[in-house]
Scaffold this motif. Structure first.
Motif, PDB file in Angstrom:
ATOM      1  N   GLN A 193     -21.572 -10.866  28.610  1.00  7.29           N
ATOM      2  CA  GLN A 193     -21.649 -12.307  28.471  1.00  7.29           C
ATOM      3  C   GLN A 193     -20.259 -12.917  28.350  1.00  7.29           C
ATOM      4  N   LYS A 194     -20.187 -14.174  28.761  1.00  4.73           N
ATOM      5  CA  LYS A 194     -18.935 -14.912  28.729  1.00  4.73           C
ATOM      6  C   LYS A 194     -18.648 -15.328  27.297  1.00  4.73           C
ATOM      7  N   LYS A 195     -17.390 -15.157  26.880  1.00  8.89           N
ATOM      8  CA  LYS A 195     -16.973 -15.567  25.540  1.00  8.89           C
ATOM      9  C   LYS A 195     -15.761 -16.475  25.671  1.00  8.89           C
ATOM     10  N   ASN A 196     -15.696 -17.459  24.803  1.00 14.67           N
ATOM     11  CA  ASN A 196     -14.578 -18.390  24.822  1.00 14.67           C
ATOM     12  C   ASN A 196     -13.618 -18.069  23.690  1.00 14.67           C
ATOM     13  N   ARG A 197     -12.335 -18.104  24.018  1.00 18.13           N
ATOM     14  CA  ARG A 197     -11.287 -17.930  23.015  1.00 18.13           C
ATOM     15  C   ARG A 197     -10.639 -19.285  22.801  1.00 18.13           C
ATOM     16  N   SER A 198     -10.493 -19.682  21.562  1.00 18.80           N
ATOM     17  CA  SER A 198      -9.869 -20.973  21.287  1.00 18.80           C
ATOM     18  C   SER A 198      -8.351 -20.846  21.391  1.00 18.80           C
ATOM     19  N   ALA A 199      -7.701 -21.991  21.516  1.00 17.27           N
ATOM     20  CA  ALA A 199      -6.237 -22.010  21.564  1.00 17.27           C
ATOM     21  C   ALA A 199      -5.707 -21.537  20.214  1.00 17.27           C
ATOM     22  N   ARG A 200      -4.552 -20.889  20.247  1.00 21.42           N
ATOM     23  CA  ARG A 200      -3.989 -20.369  19.001  1.00 21.42           C
ATOM     24  C   ARG A 200      -2.470 -20.265  19.130  1.00 21.42           C
ATOM     25  N   THR A 201      -1.835 -20.065  18.013  1.00 23.34           N
ATOM     26  CA  THR A 201      -0.387 -19.871  17.992  1.00 23.34           C
ATOM     27  C   THR A 201      -0.099 -18.380  17.975  1.00 23.34           C
ATOM     28  N   GLY A 202       0.793 -17.952  18.859  1.00 25.88           N
ATOM     29  CA  GLY A 202       1.177 -16.552  18.918  1.00 25.88           C
ATOM     30  C   GLY A 202       2.673 -16.420  18.701  1.00 25.88           C
ATOM     31  N   LYS A 203       3.178 -15.237  18.977  1.00 26.70           N
ATOM     32  CA  LYS A 203       4.592 -14.982  18.777  1.00 26.70           C
ATOM     33  C   LYS A 203       5.145 -14.295  20.028  1.00 26.70           C
ATOM     34  N   ASN A 204       6.281 -14.784  20.531  1.00 23.53           N
ATOM     35  CA  ASN A 204       6.950 -14.143  21.647  1.00 23.53           C
ATOM     36  C   ASN A 204       7.510 -12.812  21.141  1.00 23.53           C
ATOM     37  N   PRO A 205       7.084 -11.679  21.722  1.00 22.20           N
ATOM     38  CA  PRO A 205       7.524 -10.390  21.194  1.00 22.20           C
ATOM     39  C   PRO A 205       9.025 -10.122  21.382  1.00 22.20           C
ATOM     40  N   GLN A 206       9.646 -10.782  22.342  1.00 19.77           N
ATOM     41  CA  GLN A 206      11.076 -10.547  22.568  1.00 19.77           C
ATOM     42  C   GLN A 206      11.964 -11.358  21.624  1.00 19.77           C
ATOM     43  N   THR A 207      11.550 -12.616  21.383  1.00 18.03           N
ATOM     44  CA  THR A 207      12.407 -13.484  20.574  1.00 18.03           C
ATOM     45  C   THR A 207      11.846 -13.757  19.190  1.00 18.03           C
ATOM     46  N   GLY A 208      10.556 -13.549  19.024  1.00 28.06           N
ATOM     47  CA  GLY A 208       9.924 -13.852  17.741  1.00 28.06           C
ATOM     48  C   GLY A 208       9.581 -15.329  17.585  1.00 28.06           C
ATOM     49  N   ALA A 209       9.883 -16.126  18.610  1.00 25.23           N
ATOM     50  CA  ALA A 209       9.604 -17.562  18.546  1.00 25.23           C
ATOM     51  C   ALA A 209       8.105 -17.814  18.670  1.00 25.23           C
ATOM     52  N   PRO A 210       7.590 -18.796  17.934  1.00 27.08           N
ATOM     53  CA  PRO A 210       6.166 -19.121  18.057  1.00 27.08           C
ATOM     54  C   PRO A 210       5.877 -19.771  19.414  1.00 27.08           C
ATOM     55  N   ILE A 211       4.723 -19.413  19.988  1.00 27.17           N
ATOM     56  CA  ILE A 211       4.293 -20.015  21.256  1.00 27.17           C
ATOM     57  C   ILE A 211       2.834 -20.415  21.136  1.00 27.17           C
ATOM     58  N   GLN A 212       2.436 -21.403  21.927  1.00 28.73           N
ATOM     59  CA  GLN A 212       1.037 -21.828  21.960  1.00 28.73           C
ATOM     60  C   GLN A 212       0.324 -21.033  23.048  1.00 28.73           C
ATOM     61  N   ILE A 213      -0.756 -20.389  22.699  1.00 31.52           N
ATOM     62  CA  ILE A 213      -1.587 -19.663  23.656  1.00 31.52           C
ATOM     63  C   ILE A 213      -2.782 -20.566  23.955  1.00 31.52           C
ATOM     64  N   PRO A 214      -2.982 -20.939  25.225  1.00 31.45           N
ATOM     65  CA  PRO A 214      -4.069 -21.865  25.555  1.00 31.45           C
ATOM     66  C   PRO A 214      -5.449 -21.215  25.411  1.00 31.45           C
ATOM     67  N   ALA A 215      -6.475 -22.053  25.313  1.00 32.08           N
ATOM     68  CA  ALA A 215      -7.851 -21.573  25.262  1.00 32.08           C
ATOM     69  C   ALA A 215      -8.163 -20.864  26.578  1.00 32.08           C
ATOM     70  N   SER A 216      -9.013 -19.862  26.521  1.00 32.62           N
ATOM     71  CA  SER A 216      -9.383 -19.120  27.728  1.00 32.62           C
ATOM     72  C   SER A 216     -10.781 -18.546  27.567  1.00 32.62           C
ATOM     73  N   SER A 217     -11.300 -18.030  28.667  1.00 37.65           N
ATOM     74  CA  SER A 217     -12.599 -17.365  28.657  1.00 37.65           C
ATOM     75  C   SER A 217     -12.388 -15.894  28.970  1.00 37.65           C
ATOM     76  N   THR A 218     -13.273 -15.056  28.435  1.00 41.50           N
ATOM     77  CA  THR A 218     -13.221 -13.627  28.699  1.00 41.50           C
ATOM     78  C   THR A 218     -14.651 -13.108  28.789  1.00 41.50           C
ATOM     79  N   VAL A 219     -14.799 -11.836  29.067  1.00 41.10           N
ATOM     80  CA  VAL A 219     -16.120 -11.226  29.156  1.00 41.10           C
ATOM     81  C   VAL A 219     -16.280 -10.266  27.995  1.00 41.10           C
ATOM     82  N   GLY A 220     -17.410 -10.378  27.329  1.00 43.89           N
ATOM     83  CA  GLY A 220     -17.733  -9.454  26.258  1.00 43.89           C
ATOM     84  C   GLY A 220     -18.844  -8.520  26.696  1.00 43.89           C
TER      85      GLY A 220
END
Length: 90
Positions: free
Chosen positions: A51-78
């Protein structure tokens, strides 16, 4: 097991040609893909449910710089395995 190996196993067990088994496998996968993309759940009793699952937008971290980034909402399959599949694995 990869897709060609799965098609070959289907061909052997169902007594089909490898080309015909590959066509059947492609149709099954296309139908599952199309149904889930529309938002419908696909339940194969004893195997599991896709089934299709929705992921909400969230704040992540750039692994190279450690700077915070916005990760947009997306859909995935569960996939939730069915009881028969869980039992056969255990």
């Amino acid at each position: 097991m990869r897709k060609p190996e799965l098609a070959a196993a289907i061909a052997e067990r169902a007594e089909l040609s490898k080309d015909k088994a590959n066509d059947v496998l492609n149709v099954v996968l296309d139908e599952i893909t199309n149904s889930v993309a529309k938002g419908d759940a696909v339940t194969l009793v004893g195997f599991g449910t896709f089934q299709k699952k929705n992921r909400s937008a969230r704040t992540g971290k750039n692994p190279q710089t450690g700077a915070p980034i916005q990760i947009p909402a997306s859909s995935t399959v569960g996939f939730k395995p069915g009881k028969a599949l869980k039992d056969s694995v255990n």
